[in-house]
Enzyme design. Sequence first.
Site, PDB file in Angstrom:
ATOM      1  N   GLU A  88      59.367 -39.423 -10.103  1.00 29.07           N
ATOM      2  CA  GLU A  88      60.484 -39.920 -10.914  1.00 29.07           C
ATOM      3  C   GLU A  88      60.682 -41.410 -10.667  1.00 29.07           C
ATOM      4  OE1 GLU A  88      63.302 -40.974 -13.114  1.00 29.07           O
ATOM      5  OE2 GLU A  88      62.774 -38.850 -13.327  1.00 29.07           O
ATOM      6  N   ARG A  90      62.456 -37.575 -24.798  1.00 32.77           N
ATOM      7  CA  ARG A  90      62.019 -37.283 -26.154  1.00 32.77           C
ATOM      8  C   ARG A  90      62.421 -38.411 -27.095  1.00 32.77           C
ATOM      9  NH1 ARG A  90      60.272 -32.139 -26.514  1.00 32.77           N
ATOM     10  NH2 ARG A  90      60.475 -32.107 -28.787  1.00 32.77           N
ATOM     11  N   GLY A 116      58.381 -37.149 -14.296  1.00 37.45           N
ATOM     12  CA  GLY A 116      59.745 -37.138 -14.816  1.00 37.45           C
ATOM     13  C   GLY A 116      60.588 -36.063 -14.181  1.00 37.45           C
ATOM     14  N   VAL A 126      65.845 -32.950 -17.044  1.00 40.90           N
ATOM     15  CA  VAL A 126      66.158 -31.531 -17.226  1.00 40.90           C
ATOM     16  C   VAL A 126      64.909 -30.691 -17.466  1.00 40.90           C
ATOM     17  CG1 VAL A 126      67.386 -29.871 -18.677  1.00 40.90           C
ATOM     18  CG2 VAL A 126      68.457 -32.057 -18.120  1.00 40.90           C
ATOM     19  N   ILE A 127      64.077 -31.081 -18.424  1.00 35.25           N
ATOM     20  CA  ILE A 127      62.895 -30.290 -18.756  1.00 35.25           C
ATOM     21  C   ILE A 127      61.948 -30.216 -17.571  1.00 35.25           C
ATOM     22  CG2 ILE A 127      60.878 -30.128 -20.252  1.00 35.25           C
ATOM     23  CD1 ILE A 127      62.523 -31.515 -22.428  1.00 35.25           C
ATOM     24  N   HIS A 167      89.175 -11.686 -12.154  1.00 36.62           N
ATOM     25  CA  HIS A 167      88.848 -11.692 -10.727  1.00 36.62           C
ATOM     26  C   HIS A 167      88.092 -10.417 -10.358  1.00 36.62           C
ATOM     27  CE1 HIS A 167      89.343 -12.351  -6.416  1.00 36.62           C
ATOM     28  NE2 HIS A 167      89.684 -11.069  -6.326  1.00 36.62           N
TER      29      HIS A 167
END
Length: 454
Positions: A204, A268, A181, A184-185, A440
């Site tokens: 993936e 999940r 996979g 994100v995780i 800045h």
Amino acid sequence: MVFDLIVLGGGPGGYLAAERAGHAGLSVLCIEKNALGGVCLNEGCIPTKTLLYSAKLLDGAAHGEKYGVSAEGLKLDHTRVMARKDKVVRTLVSGVNATLKANNVTVVKENGVITGKDAQGYTVQAGGETYTGKRLIIATGSSPAVPPIPGLKDGLESGFVMTNREALQLKELPQKLVVIGGGVIGLEMASYFNSVGVSVTIIEMLDHIAGANDADLVAILQKNYEKKGLTFHLCAKVTEVKADGVCYEKDGAAAFAPADKVLLSIGRRANTKDIGLESIGVALERGAIVTDAQMRTNLPDVYAVGDVNGQSMLAHTAYREAEVAVNTILGKADSMRYNAIPGVIYTNPELGAVGETEASATQKGLVFDVVKIPMRFSGRYLAENEGGDGVLKLIVDKEKQTVLGVQALSNYASEFIATAVTFVETEMPLEEIKKIVFPHPTVSEAIREAIFQY
């Protein structure tokens, strides 16, 4: 005792709902079978970022020669990193406990199951006791999805296959890690293990990593990590997990990726099983609790917040949903909106995003323009990122002249994306944004530069 509110679950959505309700003067019971703070605090967001910060320090020192800094004998002590992670988690969990206590919330550390409804309210059984609440907030979170891949269940039972929970408890680093996979995780964990010297392969099923994030930025992020030694197998389907690696198919051919450990990270699923929802008839859709804009379920005085409603499985979403639910209970007008929920991938560089991408805006038939600039428009970015290839992309509503979305691949993206959230949420006109003074030099100035480039 009959409580004004029972909160089932003590993760971000649950403990914040309990805190807010208790602070408002309601009698509140929070039931959590594990540690307060849920997955985010104990097994996800916080411990992962603690590890990633150590990896970031190592990466910076290892490449310091680009900035005139030389270092010798660099090493990362994984044991000490994990010990510090545990200390950070303990501190924050202790803080949650103290906050709930200060707001007069009763906490029961048991598994809670809804058992029905009587004249006084909804009943929940926990640890052999039955509690009654006039109102109920369900915040039971989510768990890693486990697909029916041959060998996967056995691998999880033996410890060869890990979820994020086990990966964050590793005592020794593997030599070879395969991540199933590329979301994100998976990317965040791969980032840490890659930085500390582990050979990492990501498999993936889609033709891209990082889910629904902007395709241009994701492609750059992938190239960055390929340069660092990560291997990506996209459009690849895992067919079997063996005792020494992962079998997969790609382009019609069978292949094998050897591993000492495997990380399962394919998403999940809402925790809606075995908590007694059927006893009161809570409506579900695709395994998640159905809620409206006030976080109400199909039942009076029953709410659902966080991952369990499947709307947006992010801790910060759960926080806001908790506030909406409690405000509704208190009779305050409030509603949940999901159009400006930020998302961040805490890799190095970070990827921060909010609102529409080119793909989502096109799919929705929106009339928009795209402004794309290199992060080098920011003086601070240039000063701190020798050879950096960061990008910022702005999606502009062509008719309203407002910001529909912002995506940034850059250091500090997790921090300055909050500025973009404000612009998307409030639909502030571009001409008004131009009048805002940015500090800045900051990396956030790239947003302002992009608007003036339009």
